[in-house]
Design an enzyme around this catalytic site. Structure first.
Site, PDB file in Angstrom:
ATOM      1  N   SER A 278      23.442  74.987  36.934  1.00  0.00           N
ATOM      2  CA  SER A 278      23.819  76.307  37.407  1.00  0.00           C
ATOM      3  C   SER A 278      22.602  76.986  38.051  1.00  0.00           C
ATOM      4  O   SER A 278      21.968  76.408  38.924  1.00  0.00           O
ATOM      5  CB  SER A 278      24.411  77.132  36.256  1.00  0.00           C
ATOM      6  OG  SER A 278      25.077  78.268  36.753  1.00  0.00           O
TER       7      SER A 278
ATOM      8  N   ASP B   6      33.756  73.897  42.256  1.00  0.00           N
ATOM      9  CA  ASP B   6      32.959  74.532  41.221  1.00  0.00           C
ATOM     10  C   ASP B   6      33.639  75.813  40.741  1.00  0.00           C
ATOM     11  O   ASP B   6      33.865  76.744  41.517  1.00  0.00           O
ATOM     12  CB  ASP B   6      31.568  74.847  41.769  1.00  0.00           C
ATOM     13  CG  ASP B   6      30.640  75.412  40.718  1.00  0.00           C
ATOM     14  OD1 ASP B   6      29.818  74.649  40.199  1.00  0.00           O
ATOM     15  OD2 ASP B   6      30.754  76.611  40.411  1.00  0.00           O
TER      16      ASP B   6
ATOM     17  N   HIS C 277      32.014  73.000  35.904  1.00  0.00           N
ATOM     18  CA  HIS C 277      30.714  73.592  36.235  1.00  0.00           C
ATOM     19  C   HIS C 277      29.719  73.108  35.188  1.00  0.00           C
ATOM     20  O   HIS C 277      29.902  73.355  34.006  1.00  0.00           O
ATOM     21  CB  HIS C 277      30.816  75.118  36.202  1.00  0.00           C
ATOM     22  CG  HIS C 277      29.548  75.831  36.579  1.00  0.00           C
ATOM     23  ND1 HIS C 277      29.118  75.944  37.884  1.00  0.00           N
ATOM     24  CD2 HIS C 277      28.625  76.478  35.825  1.00  0.00           C
ATOM     25  CE1 HIS C 277      27.987  76.636  37.916  1.00  0.00           C
ATOM     26  NE2 HIS C 277      27.662  76.968  36.672  1.00  0.00           N
TER      27      HIS C 277
END
Length: 413
Positions: free
Chosen positions: A191, A287, A354
């Site tokens: 991330s 995502d 994700h």
């Protein structure tokens, strides 16, 4: 396949995706995946180490507290190899969101967990992490809100934007812990930490002798400069706020800022073309963080027409899927030139997810996502150790039956 349900406080969920003036901070989300219920990890719990030398360098968290990391020492054949993982957790792009953030573990070591369990690529168990389990593994905690790039302060609000100094202080401390003599080193993150790994990749390479094998892995870090469903550029607005508020421009790679504006150079897609260090891009083509916060944020969807699609991929209608496939094409185009280099690797699957490297069920388990019959851990290992092909790109949704899609329940996203 069975399902399991996990409660996640939103600051921790999706690598703590608090952002902007609307931090994901209220309430608790319930989400489930189609993963096998036996996919949990038995990885070690590792204590937090505060970097005592950081204060003298002005390398402090948003609230002025000391930064820190969790270090689990390697052993045997891995005792001289280092995996440095940069924690993710969104960003803050204005004074209000940064003041909110400094009262959490994303802005203060006073609120950080004193122990973290190392799972996925961080696990110390060979059956969970076959290639890196016995390396020195470090998770550098994220408490600056600017992907380890800022260098400034806001005295009136008691805010310190010292991400670049935290990065340097952590690296200096780890070098003193023995990393200076590493035979092999891998910088990773997911991330906002994945974006950090790209932004700092060549800098990391420069810390080691030329004969040290140094590479970088970015998981879910390809935040694209895309147009949202209302025709606006939500991510550009967010990143522009970070760069301006935190003074990040001075820390961004010169290979990008020499010919593009600073905000553009916060986007990993604009750094990749000139990155010199071998890098692996691990990302989903759909995502879910970008779907919820960048492509169809509440500001662009005030009537909530995308709500069902955002909560459950199976509810997306044909028009929504067409829009998302356009985003997928942007993702593939963003890595096209990069993936042409023999030193780089890609694993882009068509999952609604994700961050896949630090979750045990997606990194390396019996039913992990696969491309080319390779699990993510196997693809990354093949790339790092140069054992074979390391370029995998999925066909469009819904062709991949191995995905661990995230499905959300409860309050709005």
């Amino acid at each position: 396949m069975g399902s399991w349900v996990l409660l996640a406080v939103l600051l921790g969920f999706l690598a703590g995706a608090a952002r902007g003036s609307e931090p994901w901070s209220n309430g608790t989300q319930v989400y489930s995946t189609n993963a096998n219920s036996g996919s949990g990890s038995n990885g070690a719990f590792v204590a937090l180490t505060l970097i005592q030398s950081a204060a003298a360098k002005g390398a402090v968290c948003l609230d002025g507290s000391l930064p820190g990391y969790h270090l689990h020492r390697g052993s045997g054949s891995g005792s001289n190899n280092w995996l440095v993982n940069l924690e993710g957790g969104g960003w803050c792009n204005d004074v209000k969101s940064c003041v909110f953030r400094k009262g959490s573990r994303r802005g203060s070591s006073n609120h950080m967990e004193r122990q973290l369990q190392f799972t996925g690529i961080m696990s110390n168990r060979p059956e969970e992490n076959p290639d890196f389990y016995n390396w020195n593994r470090v998770k550098v905690r994220y408490c600056d809100g600017g992907s380890f790039t800022g260098d400034g302060a806001d005295a009136a609000s008691g805010l310190y934007f010292r991400g670049q100094r935290i990065w340097q202080a952590a690296m200096d401390d780890l070098m003193a812990q023995g990393m200076h003599s590493a035979s092999q080193a891998l910088l990773s993150g997911c991330s906002a930490g994945g974006a950090s790994a790209i932004l700092h990749c060549d800098e990391f390479r420069g810390m080691f002798p030329s004969n040290t094998r140094v590479k970088c892995l970015a998981d879910a870090g390809m935040f694209l400069d895309s147009v949202d469903i209302a025709g606006r550029r939500e991510m550009r607005d967010l990143f522009n706020g970070i760069v301006r508020l935190q003074g990040s421009g001075r820390s961004l790679p010169r290979s990008c800022t020499s010919h593009m504006d600073k905000t553009s150079c916060f986007f990993p897609q604009n750094v990749l073309p000139n990155i010199q260090t071998p890098t692996f891009i691990l990302n989903t083509a759909y995502d879910v963080w970008q779907l919820q916060e960048s492509l169809a944020p509440r500001t662009a969807d005030p009537r909530g027409l995308w709500q069902s699609c955002k909560q459950n991929y199976a509810s997306c209608n044909s028009n929504e899927l067409q829009f998302l496939n356009g985003f997928r094409n942007e993702m593939l185009n963003a890595v096209k030139g990069f993936s042409g280099s023999g030193q780089n690797g890609v694993f882009i699957n068509s999952c609604f997810a994700h961050c896949q490297s630090e979750r045990q069920d997606t990194w390396y388990s019996s039913n992990s996502p696969r491309l080319g019959n390779k699990r993510i851990a196997e693809a990354v290992g093949d790339w790092f150790f140069e054992r074979g092909n390391a370029k995998y790109t999925d066909c469009a949704y819904p062709c991949d039956g191995t995905c661990h899609h995230l499905v959300f329940k409860g309050r709005h996203l």
